[in-house]
Each structure stands twice: as structure tokens, then as C-alpha cells.
Design a protein around this motif. Structure first.
Motif, PDB file in Angstrom:
ATOM      1  N   ALA A  14      50.307 -14.663  30.174  1.00 12.86           N
ATOM      2  CA  ALA A  14      49.100 -14.248  30.885  1.00 12.86           C
ATOM      3  C   ALA A  14      49.458 -13.501  32.164  1.00 12.86           C
ATOM      4  N   LYS A  15      50.510 -13.950  32.842  1.00 11.17           N
ATOM      5  CA  LYS A  15      50.941 -13.291  34.083  1.00 11.17           C
ATOM      6  C   LYS A  15      51.440 -11.877  33.807  1.00 11.17           C
ATOM      7  N   ALA A  16      52.195 -11.707  32.717  1.00 14.64           N
ATOM      8  CA  ALA A  16      52.693 -10.379  32.356  1.00 14.64           C
ATOM      9  C   ALA A  16      51.538  -9.432  32.065  1.00 14.64           C
ATOM     10  N   LEU A  17      50.530  -9.923  31.343  1.00 18.27           N
ATOM     11  CA  LEU A  17      49.357  -9.099  31.045  1.00 18.27           C
ATOM     12  C   LEU A  17      48.576  -8.789  32.323  1.00 18.27           C
ATOM     13  N   PHE A  18      48.407  -9.784  33.159  1.00 17.04           N
ATOM     14  CA  PHE A  18      47.692  -9.610  34.429  1.00 17.04           C
ATOM     15  C   PHE A  18      48.359  -8.527  35.279  1.00 17.04           C
ATOM     16  N   ASN A  19      49.692  -8.554  35.348  1.00 15.08           N
ATOM     17  CA  ASN A  19      50.416  -7.568  36.151  1.00 15.08           C
ATOM     18  C   ASN A  19      50.241  -6.156  35.606  1.00 15.08           C
ATOM     19  N   GLN A  20      50.226  -6.023  34.272  1.00 22.18           N
ATOM     20  CA  GLN A  20      50.024  -4.698  33.692  1.00 22.18           C
ATOM     21  C   GLN A  20      48.601  -4.196  33.926  1.00 22.18           C
ATOM     22  N   LEU A  21      47.632  -5.078  33.807  1.00 18.98           N
ATOM     23  CA  LEU A  21      46.240  -4.672  34.003  1.00 18.98           C
ATOM     24  C   LEU A  21      45.962  -4.292  35.455  1.00 18.98           C
ATOM     25  N   ALA A  22      46.735  -4.868  36.372  1.00 20.28           N
ATOM     26  CA  ALA A  22      46.528  -4.583  37.793  1.00 20.28           C
ATOM     27  C   ALA A  22      46.788  -3.118  38.128  1.00 20.28           C
ATOM     28  N   ALA A  23      47.559  -2.432  37.261  1.00 20.29           N
ATOM     29  CA  ALA A  23      47.873  -1.018  37.509  1.00 20.29           C
ATOM     30  C   ALA A  23      46.719  -0.090  37.150  1.00 20.29           C
ATOM     31  N   TYR A  24      45.701  -0.631  36.471  1.00 20.64           N
ATOM     32  CA  TYR A  24      44.585   0.207  36.037  1.00 20.64           C
ATOM     33  C   TYR A  24      43.442   0.158  37.059  1.00 20.64           C
ATOM     34  N   PRO A  25      42.640   1.194  37.107  1.00 21.77           N
ATOM     35  CA  PRO A  25      41.543   1.228  38.078  1.00 21.77           C
ATOM     36  C   PRO A  25      40.481   0.184  37.781  1.00 21.77           C
ATOM     37  N   VAL A  26      39.651  -0.095  38.785  1.00 23.28           N
ATOM     38  CA  VAL A  26      38.657  -1.162  38.658  1.00 23.28           C
ATOM     39  C   VAL A  26      37.611  -0.852  37.591  1.00 23.28           C
ATOM     40  N   ASN A  27      37.443   0.409  37.246  1.00 23.08           N
ATOM     41  CA  ASN A  27      36.440   0.751  36.231  1.00 23.08           C
ATOM     42  C   ASN A  27      37.057   0.934  34.848  1.00 23.08           C
ATOM     43  N   SER A  28      38.263   0.420  34.648  1.00 28.09           N
ATOM     44  CA  SER A  28      38.906   0.547  33.341  1.00 28.09           C
ATOM     45  C   SER A  28      38.266  -0.416  32.346  1.00 28.09           C
ATOM     46  N   LYS A  29      38.494  -0.158  31.070  1.00 28.89           N
ATOM     47  CA  LYS A  29      37.825  -0.927  30.022  1.00 28.89           C
ATOM     48  C   LYS A  29      38.288  -2.387  29.968  1.00 28.89           C
ATOM     49  N   ASN A  30      39.473  -2.684  30.523  1.00 31.74           N
ATOM     50  CA  ASN A  30      40.001  -4.048  30.480  1.00 31.74           C
ATOM     51  C   ASN A  30      39.838  -4.785  31.809  1.00 31.74           C
ATOM     52  N   ASN A  31      38.966  -4.289  32.677  1.00 32.44           N
ATOM     53  CA  ASN A  31      38.819  -4.929  33.983  1.00 32.44           C
ATOM     54  C   ASN A  31      38.252  -6.345  33.860  1.00 32.44           C
ATOM     55  N   MET A  32      37.376  -6.571  32.879  1.00 31.11           N
ATOM     56  CA  MET A  32      36.813  -7.902  32.681  1.00 31.11           C
ATOM     57  C   MET A  32      37.899  -8.908  32.295  1.00 31.11           C
ATOM     58  N   LEU A  33      38.844  -8.462  31.478  1.00 30.25           N
ATOM     59  CA  LEU A  33      39.969  -9.323  31.101  1.00 30.25           C
ATOM     60  C   LEU A  33      40.833  -9.634  32.318  1.00 30.25           C
ATOM     61  N   TYR A  34      41.040  -8.629  33.158  1.00 29.56           N
ATOM     62  CA  TYR A  34      41.807  -8.826  34.396  1.00 29.56           C
ATOM     63  C   TYR A  34      41.150  -9.895  35.271  1.00 29.56           C
ATOM     64  N   GLU A  35      39.840  -9.829  35.414  1.00 34.08           N
ATOM     65  CA  GLU A  35      39.110 -10.805  36.224  1.00 34.08           C
ATOM     66  C   GLU A  35      39.186 -12.204  35.606  1.00 34.08           C
ATOM     67  N   TYR A  36      39.101 -12.261  34.284  1.00 35.30           N
ATOM     68  CA  TYR A  36      39.181 -13.556  33.600  1.00 35.30           C
ATOM     69  C   TYR A  36      40.540 -14.228  33.825  1.00 35.30           C
ATOM     70  N   LEU A  37      41.620 -13.452  33.676  1.00 34.30           N
ATOM     71  CA  LEU A  37      42.958 -14.018  33.854  1.00 34.30           C
ATOM     72  C   LEU A  37      43.155 -14.512  35.282  1.00 34.30           C
ATOM     73  N   ALA A  38      42.649 -13.759  36.246  1.00 39.26           N
ATOM     74  CA  ALA A  38      42.766 -14.163  37.645  1.00 39.26           C
ATOM     75  C   ALA A  38      42.072 -15.500  37.883  1.00 39.26           C
ATOM     76  N   GLN A  39      40.895 -15.675  37.278  1.00 41.54           N
ATOM     77  CA  GLN A  39      40.135 -16.911  37.468  1.00 41.54           C
ATOM     78  C   GLN A  39      40.742 -18.071  36.674  1.00 41.54           C
ATOM     79  N   GLU A  40      41.136 -17.818  35.449  1.00 40.91           N
ATOM     80  CA  GLU A  40      41.627 -18.888  34.567  1.00 40.91           C
ATOM     81  C   GLU A  40      42.969 -19.442  35.037  1.00 40.91           C
ATOM     82  N   PHE A  41      43.868 -18.566  35.490  1.00 44.97           N
ATOM     83  CA  PHE A  41      45.215 -19.003  35.853  1.00 44.97           C
ATOM     84  C   PHE A  41      45.460 -18.990  37.370  1.00 44.97           C
ATOM     85  N   LYS A  42      44.398 -18.755  38.145  1.00 41.33           N
ATOM     86  CA  LYS A  42      44.492 -18.759  39.612  1.00 41.33           C
ATOM     87  C   LYS A  42      45.505 -17.720  40.115  1.00 41.33           C
ATOM     88  N   PHE A  43      45.523 -16.547  39.465  1.00 38.15           N
ATOM     89  CA  PHE A  43      46.392 -15.465  39.922  1.00 38.15           C
ATOM     90  C   PHE A  43      45.735 -14.761  41.120  1.00 38.15           C
TER      91      PHE A  43
END
Length: 583
Positions: free
Chosen positions: A177-206
Motif C-alpha cells: 500500500a505504501k509503494a502504491l501511495f508513493n506512486q500516486l502522490a506524483a500525480y495531480p490532485v485531479n487525476s483519476k486515481n486521487n480517490m484511491l490516494y485519499e483512501y490509502l492515506a486514511q486506511e494506513f495513516k500515511f
């Protein structure tokens, strides 16, 4: 007491027989002695070669010691070190085969966890991630090493879609999850996977990064063009005939058109050959930190300096011609205008999965039965070899079976015809993939298919179009598909108008490099008109954009062109086989 030998000595008449018997016994003992393998000595010598880091030679030394002889206490150790040598030599299939043999043969070996750990690494190198993650579950007592392994290998998983799918399956793996979170962080806030980025941050306290950026529309945009013009080597106008200048002319032509549409771009030109000191000097010019975009450089030795500069100063860098995925690895401000070899392999294999599984190879064929066998041929050139490997791996993930994987050389090119002469195998063949532009290989394959009379599709490089002894009629008849990312529609009215204006201005015909420069700058300028300084993020999140003369561009899935146009001949005219949906 006299010995048996002494008692026999008086029998003078039998002395010759006795000597023969003794010689025979001695010979038998010698043979038995030689047959007793020196396992310890052989294993020690193999370890010495391994310690010299001669890994391929070490494999040859370890191999005999892997024999499952009851008197051999080193067999499992030799299997492990053979596999470790193969791993370090990049021979991952050999390593996998031996490790599986070791685990099955000696599951209670005291170092079996290390074998599972190494097997996991082998699977990850082969991009067989799920097998690798399963192997890690068998590793005991190596928690720290397993954590380090996960952090290192998870960060290398590509493309992003693969990492997303893995995280869905192994949803409790925090390192994944951390590896995915780090990759998603490189994308802009309006990217299609931003919701997944927010979910990982909340679920794993990143901890989330601050990705808020303010974009503005400018009256003038500044673009640095760093190309190998070789001005220092020319005292005349001869340098203008080079491909760098052709690309530059295409960029200028696009700038002129964009200005008519209300977008003003100022081009800053820099001449950079292979001199590292020169590129460092260019990057130290005061105006460089004010650039809105850097195009180039082209030489691999210079590229890291510019991409690192772009990362540090938040300036997008676009490489117009490279296919090398290493350039964009761990970069958020770098884009390849061309598809990478991995993207080509993935997109073409998806096309083949859709088009070539259910089809007829001959009139007697049953197209209801799926065809999953694929023949792959490739040349000795590194780029072709890599493309072949990536394509093989991508096929296997999609359920295909690679029945032949052949590196074609002058010595073995005669085997090509023999492979195609097996008509029974051809009936189950989905398609042929050829990562080579060699005319002799192309002729052999086309001729073999003509003889076979089976309609097996061939997917290959655009280099085949330059082969003099092959005709478009043959390509159309034999179902040849061409991977051609930089093909442009020269027969359209739009291109004819462009060509006429270009010739009038520069007194030369536009080349493919002219078109690349023109398309790149036109696409960037169009996004600048819409999003201002946020053009780069718009490029990264927009669906496929149609080119002026090329098939199109898609940077939404990864920081390279992920749309790979494939063409075939229809009425002797190149026709796009995989057009994107423009809705």
C-alpha cells in the motif's frame, strides 16, 4: 603366520595368472576410487569461483554438485548457490527452475527459508509478482530482510495499473500500500486515481503530500530546446540538414501556428552534444529556472542532468524521441513523447488478445477454438531483444503460450522455415511477433507463410516497410501488422497544406523529425491555451489526444505515450487497426 599371498608364491606355474589377477583387482579398485566423487572438493572449488563473482562460470561448477547422490551432503547447498549465481548473472529462468527443484527435493533443508526468499526475488525480476509474494509467505525467521525486500521490490512494480491490481488482492500488505501511495502522490490532485490516494492515506495513516498548485495563464511561455545542433562543428549552413534542426523547424512551425491562435511561445535554443560540462553550464544559465518547458536533450548521458533539474525546479521536461523507461523512473516532471518498449509490448499484446485468439488460419480451421500459441522472433540488437522479452512477459500474463522464442542469427536463420513448415502447430498459432527489421528474416517469414498457405497474422516493426524485396501486396495478402508510432498521414489535405507552407518557408521537405517537433509543440501549446501553466497536468490526465497528422497520444496512464498505433494494408494503403474512441 604366512600370508595368503606368501602361500601362493611357490606355485611357480601359476605366477603369470596370479599377476594378471592382481592387476585386475588393482584396476577395479582404481575405478571404484575414481567413481567416488569428491563432493566436498568440487563444492569448495565452485564456492571459490562464486566468490570471484564469475557467476556464469560458477553455475557450471555448482551444477555437477547438485546431483541427488546419497553420499553427497552438498547437493542442496549447491542447488542454492547455483540459483544465486544464476540470479546474479541475470539468468532468472534457470534460477527459478533450480530453486523449485531444491524446494521439492529437500523441503526440510535447514536453510529452506533462504531458498524461498531468493525464489521470491527471482519471481519479481520475472515480473511474476503474485508468485513472488506467495514465496515470501514461506520465509521464516527473516522478518527484517523480508521488509527490506518488500520496500525495494514493491517500489519497482510497473506499470501503475499492475500495482493497483496487486494492492486490491493483497489489501492488508502495508508495504505494498505504501509503494502504491508513493506512486500516486506524483500525480495531480485531479487525476483519476486521487480517490484511491485519499483512501490509502486514511486506511494506513500515511502522511499526504501537499499537492496544491496554483496555475496561471501567461501572456508568453518560455520553452528551452536543448538539441545536438553541432554548431561548433560547422562554419556554414550545413548543420541545418541534421535531424535536430529538422525537429527544431517543426517546433518553430507549431509556434507560428499557435501564435495565430492566441498562444505566444518564446523558444530558447541551446546546442548540446555529448559534453556533460556543457549541459551543466546550460543549466546554470539564470534564465533556465524561468522556463515553462524543456524539450530534450537527446543523448542518454545528458538526460539525467536535465530531468533532475526539472524535478528540483518543478519544470516539465519532455524527451521527443526516446523509448527508454529508465528516463521516467521515479520522476514526476518528465515525459516521454514516444511509447516505451514496455508500453509497446503491453498495448500490442492487448490488441492481439482482442483480435487474434478467435480466428481462422485456414479453411479447415475451427475459429471457435481459441488460439493461444505465439511465435516470437527477434534480432541480436539490444532494443529488439528487450522488446521481445517484454512482449513475451506481457503475453504470458494475458494467457498466451509462447511456443517459440527465437533469437535469429546468421547461423540459425535456416530454422525459421522449418518452424513454419509444421502445419499442425500453425493451426493453433494465434500470431507471430517479429522484433527485427532484418530484411533476410522478413523475407524468410513471408516466404514461409506463402508456402504454408495459412493466414497467420504477423506483428512487426515499421522497418519492414523499407525492405526493397517485399511488396505491399505481399504484406496485405499475408496479414502483416505494423507497429508504427511515428507514422503520419501524408495523403490528407491538412498535411498537403502543411507541406506546401513548410517547403515555401524552408525550401526542404518535412521529415519525420519535423512532424515530431510540430506535433509535440502543438500538443503542448493546445494544453497551455486551456490550462495555462497547468498544461503538464492536463496532458497527464486527459484522454487520448488526436495528433494533427499522427494517430494520437495518451499520457493519462503513465508518463509516456501509451497509445501505440498498429497499421495493416487495405487496398495497398496503410490503415489504422486500433483507432481510439474519440467520443
Amino acid at each position: 603366520m604366512t600370508s595368503a599371498l606368501n602361500r601362493l608364491q611357490p606355485l611357480n606355474g601359476n605366477n603369470m595368472k596370479l599377476k594378471t589377477l592382481l592387476l585386475f583387482v588393482a584396476l577395479i579398485q582404481s575405478v571404484v576410487s575414481m567413481a567416488q566423487q569428491d563432493w566436498k572438493g568440487d563444492y569448495t572449488r565452485a564456492k571459490q569461483v562464486y566468490q570471484l563473482q564469475k557467476y556464469e562460470i560458477a553455475m557450471e561448477y555448482f551444477l555437477p554438485v547438485t546431483s541427488p547422490d546419497a553420499a553427497n551432503p552438498y547437493a542442496s547447498y549447491a542447488q542454492y548457490y547455483y540459483s544465486l549465481s544464476a540470479y546474479k548473472a541475470g539468468k532468472y529462468n534457470e534460477a527459478r527452475q533450480m530453486l523449485l527443484q531444491l524446494i521439492n527435493r529437500d523441503p526440510n533443508w535447514k536453510q529452506i527459508s533462504e531458498a524461498h526468499y531468493l525464489l521470491a526475488g527471482v519471481y519479481f525480476e520475472l515480473k511474476q509478482y503474485r508468485f513472488g509474494m506467495t514465496s515470501l509467505t514461506f520465509v521464516q525467521g527473516m522478518e527484517s530482510s523480508v521488509t527490506t525486500f518488500r520496500q525495494s521490490y514493491y517500489a519497482k512494480i510497473a506499470p501503475l495499473d499492475t500495482l493497483i491490481k496487486l494492492q486490491r488482492v493483497y489489501s492488508s500488505d502495508k508495504e505494498l500500500a505504501k509503494a502504491l501511495f508513493n506512486q500516486l502522490a506524483a500525480y495531480p490532485v485531479n487525476s483519476k486515481n486521487n480517490m484511491l490516494y485519499e483512501y490509502l492515506a486514511q486506511e494506513f495513516k500515511f502522511t499526504k503530500l501537499n499537492r496544491t498548485v496554483t496555475y496561471v495563464t501567461k501572456t508568453e511561455y518560455h520553452v528551452a530546446v536543448i538539441l545536438p545542433f553541432n554548431l561548433s562543428e560547422s562554419n556554414s549552413e550545413n548543420y541545418k540538414s541534421g535531424y535536430a534542426y529538422e525537429m527544431y523547424q517543426g517546433i518553430l512551425t507549431a509556434v507560428d501556428s499557435l501564435k495565430e491562435d492566441g498562444v505566444t511561445i518564446k523558444i530558447h535554443t541551446y546546442d548540446a552534444d555529448r559534453d556533460v560540462m556543457k549541459i551543466q553550464a546550460i543549466l546554470n544559465y539564470p534564465e533556465m529556472k524561468g522556463m515553462d518547458l524543456i524539450i530534450g536533450p537527446l543523448f542518454p548521458s545528458l538526460i539525467p542532468y536535465v530531468t533532475n533539474f526539472g524535478e528540483l525546479n518543478n519544470i516539465p521536461v519532455i524527451n521527443p524521441i526516446s523509448f527508454n523507461s529508465n528516463i521516467i523512473e521515479n520522476k514526476t516532471q518528465t515525459l516521454l513523447f514516444q511509447p516505451t518498449l514496455e508500453s509497446i509490448a503491453g498495448q500490442v499484446s492487448s490488441f492481439a488478445k482482442e483480435k487474434f485468439v478467435y480466428r481462422k488460419n485456414s479453411s479447415k480451421d475451427n475459429d471457435l477454438k481459441p488460439k493461444n500459441n505465439v511465435l516470437i522472433f527477434y534480432s541480436t540488437e539490444l532494443k529488439d531483444s528487450l522488446l521481445a522479452v517484454y512482449y513475451r512477459d506481457s503475453l504470458q500474463v494475458k494467457g498466451f503460450k509462447v511456443s517459440k522464442f527465437v533469437k535469429v542469427t546468421k547461423e540459425n536463420i535456416g530454422t525459421v522455415g522449418k518452424i513454419f513448415s509444421d502445419s499442425i502447430s500453425l493451426l493453433t498459432t494465434s500470431h507471430v511477433f517479429v522484433a527485427s527489421g532484418e530484411p533476410v528474416l522478413a523475407s524468410n517469414i513471408v516466404s514461409a507463410l506463402e508456402i504454408s498457405r495459412q493466414n497467420v497474422p504477423v506483428i512487426t516493426k515499421s522497418d519492414w516497410l523499407d525492405i526493397n524485396n517485399q511488396t505491399y501486396e505481399q504484406f496485405e495478402r499475408r496479414n502483416i501488422y505494423i507497429i508504427y508510432p511515428d507514422y503520419f498521414a501524408f495523403y490528407t489535405d491538412a498535411y498537403r497544406s502543411f507541406k506546401a507552407a513548410y517547403i515555401k518557408k524552408y525550401n526542404v521537405y518535412p521529415s519525420k523529425y519535423t512532424i515530431i517537433g510540430y506535433e509535440l509543440m502543438s500538443l503542448v501549446g493546445d494544453k497551455m491555451r486551456t490550462a495555462g501553466t497547468g498544461y503538464f497536468n492536463l496532458m497527464r490526465t486527459s484522454p487520448v489526444s488526436k495528433g494533427h497528422f499522427t494517430a494520437g497520444y495518451d499520457f493519462s496512464k503513465k508518463p509516456c505515450n501509451n497509445y501505440v498505433p498498429i497499421y495493416y494494408f487495405s487496398d495497398l494503403k496503410l490503415t489504422l487497426a486500433n483507432p481510439f474512441d474519440e467520443k
